[in-house]
Design an enzyme around this catalytic site. Structure first.
Site, short mmCIF file in Angstrom:
data_model
loop_
_atom_site.label_atom_id
_atom_site.label_comp_id
_atom_site.label_asym_id
_atom_site.label_seq_id
_atom_site.Cartn_x
_atom_site.Cartn_y
_atom_site.Cartn_z
N SER A 20 -10.72 -15.15 -3.06
CA SER A 20 -9.35 -14.96 -3.59
C SER A 20 -8.60 -13.92 -2.75
O SER A 20 -7.39 -14.04 -2.56
CB SER A 20 -9.36 -14.61 -5.08
OG SER A 20 -9.89 -13.32 -5.28
N ASN A 114 -12.23 -2.92 4.69
CA ASN A 114 -12.89 -3.51 3.51
C ASN A 114 -12.07 -3.19 2.28
O ASN A 114 -11.35 -2.19 2.24
CB ASN A 114 -14.29 -2.88 3.36
CG ASN A 114 -15.04 -3.38 2.14
OD1 ASN A 114 -15.05 -4.59 1.86
ND2 ASN A 114 -15.66 -2.49 1.39
N HIS A 116 -12.90 -2.45 -1.72
CA HIS A 116 -14.01 -2.18 -2.62
C HIS A 116 -13.46 -2.00 -4.03
O HIS A 116 -12.48 -1.27 -4.22
CB HIS A 116 -14.74 -0.91 -2.16
CG HIS A 116 -15.91 -0.57 -3.01
ND1 HIS A 116 -17.10 -1.26 -2.92
CD2 HIS A 116 -16.07 0.33 -3.99
CE1 HIS A 116 -17.94 -0.77 -3.82
NE2 HIS A 116 -17.33 0.18 -4.49
N GLU A 181 -5.98 -5.97 -6.21
CA GLU A 181 -6.54 -6.13 -4.86
C GLU A 181 -5.67 -7.05 -4.02
O GLU A 181 -5.41 -6.80 -2.85
CB GLU A 181 -7.97 -6.71 -4.94
CG GLU A 181 -8.99 -5.78 -5.55
CD GLU A 181 -10.39 -6.36 -5.48
OE1 GLU A 181 -10.73 -7.04 -4.50
OE2 GLU A 181 -11.18 -6.13 -6.43
N1 NHR Z 1 -21.27 -2.13 5.98
C1 NHR Z 1 -21.10 -0.86 6.36
N2 NHR Z 1 -21.85 -0.41 7.37
N3 NHR Z 1 -20.22 -0.02 5.76
C2 NHR Z 1 -19.50 -0.46 4.74
O1 NHR Z 1 -18.63 0.37 4.16
C3 NHR Z 1 -19.63 -1.79 4.27
C4 NHR Z 1 -20.55 -2.61 4.94
C5 NHR Z 1 -20.75 -3.94 4.53
C6 NHR Z 1 -20.08 -4.43 3.44
C7 NHR Z 1 -18.61 -4.13 1.47
C8 NHR Z 1 -19.30 -3.44 0.28
C9 NHR Z 1 -18.40 -3.37 -0.95
O2 NHR Z 1 -17.19 -3.29 -0.83
C10 NHR Z 1 -19.20 -3.61 2.74
C11 NHR Z 1 -18.94 -2.29 3.16
C12 NHR Z 1 -22.57 -5.31 0.15
C13 NHR Z 1 -23.42 -4.41 -0.45
C14 NHR Z 1 -24.89 -4.73 -0.66
O3 NHR Z 1 -25.61 -3.95 -1.26
C15 NHR Z 1 -22.90 -3.19 -0.83
C16 NHR Z 1 -21.56 -2.89 -0.59
C17 NHR Z 1 -20.72 -3.82 0.03
C18 NHR Z 1 -21.24 -5.04 0.38
N4 NHR Z 1 -25.39 -5.87 -0.11
C19 NHR Z 1 -26.78 -6.31 -0.17
C20 NHR Z 1 -27.45 -6.21 1.22
O4 NHR Z 1 -28.68 -6.08 1.25
C21 NHR Z 1 -26.88 -7.78 -0.54
C22 NHR Z 1 -26.27 -8.09 -1.88
C23 NHR Z 1 -26.09 -9.57 -2.12
O5 NHR Z 1 -26.29 -10.41 -1.21
O6 NHR Z 1 -25.65 -9.91 -3.24
O7 NHR Z 1 -26.75 -6.29 2.26
O8 NHR Z 1 -18.93 -3.31 -2.09
C1 GAR Z 2 -13.54 -8.51 -4.92
O1 GAR Z 2 -13.38 -7.86 -6.16
C2 GAR Z 2 -13.96 -7.50 -3.89
O2 GAR Z 2 -13.36 -6.24 -4.05
C3 GAR Z 2 -15.42 -7.41 -4.18
O3 GAR Z 2 -15.83 -8.72 -4.47
C4 GAR Z 2 -14.73 -9.47 -4.96
C5 GAR Z 2 -14.53 -10.66 -4.05
O4 GAR Z 2 -13.62 -11.55 -4.59
N1 GAR Z 2 -16.14 -6.92 -3.04
C6 GAR Z 2 -17.35 -6.44 -3.14
O5 GAR Z 2 -17.90 -6.23 -4.21
C7 GAR Z 2 -18.00 -6.17 -1.82
N2 GAR Z 2 -19.34 -5.77 -2.03
P1 GAR Z 2 -12.99 -12.70 -3.67
O6 GAR Z 2 -14.14 -13.41 -2.98
O7 GAR Z 2 -12.33 -13.59 -4.68
O8 GAR Z 2 -12.04 -12.07 -2.71
#
Ligand code: NHR
Ligand code: GAR
Length: 225
Positions: A20, A114, A116, A181
């Site tokens: 989205s 990103n 978040h 967002e």
């Molecule tokens: N990578 C870095 N180095 N720094 C950031 O700030 C990042 C990033 C990658 C993704 C998005 C983030 C969020 O907005 C993001 C920011 C995935 C996880 C996670 O734990 C955490 C935060 C975010 C994205 N991922 C697991 C993993 O092992 C898998 C989880 C799953 O597949 O459901 O990579 O929240």
């Molecule tokens: C959004 O709320 C985004 O902020 C969050 O996932 C949703 C994605 O929605 N991101 C994370 O949690 C990254 N770890 P979308 O696929 O509909 O854009």
């Protein structure tokens, strides 16, 4: 083409799901509120709705399944090569769920952002809405930030605050936060596309001014979608 202020910026969007936020970029680029083009969409998960959204907008869409790589480093190297093949100015994580290696982040530092779903520095990582509810917080929100090697630790560009209601579940809160967002993410991208936004020595500069730690705090209303 020369780096002339009216040239459209090339945007690559990385997704893992519904997309989205991707749609808010597709729409913003189409209606001119973002001076850019989404030139490719890459998902680490096959068959997700975001890939259909890209196809519907005739945007090249690619699935790069992290399970078919032996390590995070190999996945990230392949991902970086696909991204570079589109020569992007800006790379947008939009619900992208894989943690990226420092090598990847440093290759794109300053042009990787990103969104978040929390008021960072509160609740980095996963399950942000449930954590805000469990903590009894009176507000929640979303943060757009430059990506650095520290997970959800990069400097903030813009935040939207959302009232957390007594009866909110993680789902009701998530859907209200998502509405915001969809407004702040294209806004931050537009600042970037206009050449007004940059990461300099680990700090965010907008219009030649250093932003506060929490970025710009926008006062916006929920919008009909
Ligand atoms: N990578 C870095 N180095 N720094 C950031 O700030 C990042 C990033 C990658 C993704 C998005 C983030 C969020 O907005 C993001 C920011 C995935 C996880 C996670 O734990 C955490 C935060 C975010 C994205 N991922 C697991 C993993 O092992 C898998 C989880 C799953 O597949 O459901 O990579 O929240
Ligand atoms: C959004 O709320 C985004 O902020 C969050 O996932 C949703 C994605 O929605 N991101 C994370 O949690 C990254 N770890 P979308 O696929 O509909 O854009």
């Amino acid at each position: 083409m020369s780096d002339h202020s009216t040239a459209k910026r090339r945007i690559v969007v990385l997704i893992s799901g519904s997309g989205s936020n991707l749609q808010s970029f597709i729409d913003g680029c189409a209606d001119g509120s973002v001076n850019g083009d989404v030139v490719a969409v890459i998902s680490n998960k096959a068959g997700v709705k975001g890939l259909e959204r890209a196809a519907a907008a005739a945007i090249p869409n690619i699935t790069l399944d992290h399970n078919s790589f032996a390590s995070r480093t190999e996945f990230d190297a392949a991902l970086a090569d696909v991204i570079d093949s589109f020569s992007p100015d800006l790379i947008v994580l939009a619900g992208f769920m894989r943690i990226l290696t420092p090598q990847f982040v440093n290759r794109f530092l300053g042009r990787l952002i990103n969104i978040h779903p929390s008021l960072l520095p509160k609740y980095p990582g996963l399950h942000t809405h449930q954590r805000a509810i469990d903590a009894g917080d009176s507000e929640a929100g979303a943060t757009v930030h430059f990506v650095t090697a520290e997970l959800d630790g990069g400097p903030a560009i813009v935040q939207a605050r959302v009232e957390l209601l007594k009866n909110d579940s993680a789902e009701t809160l998530a859907s209200r936060v998502l509405n915001y967002e969809h407004q702040i993410y294209p806004l931050a991208a537009e600042w970037f596309c206009q050449g007004r936004l940059e990461l300099r020595d680990g700090h965010v500069i907008l219009d030649n001014e250093l932003l506060p730690e929490s970025g710009v705090c926008v006062e916006i209303a929920e919008r009909a979608e």
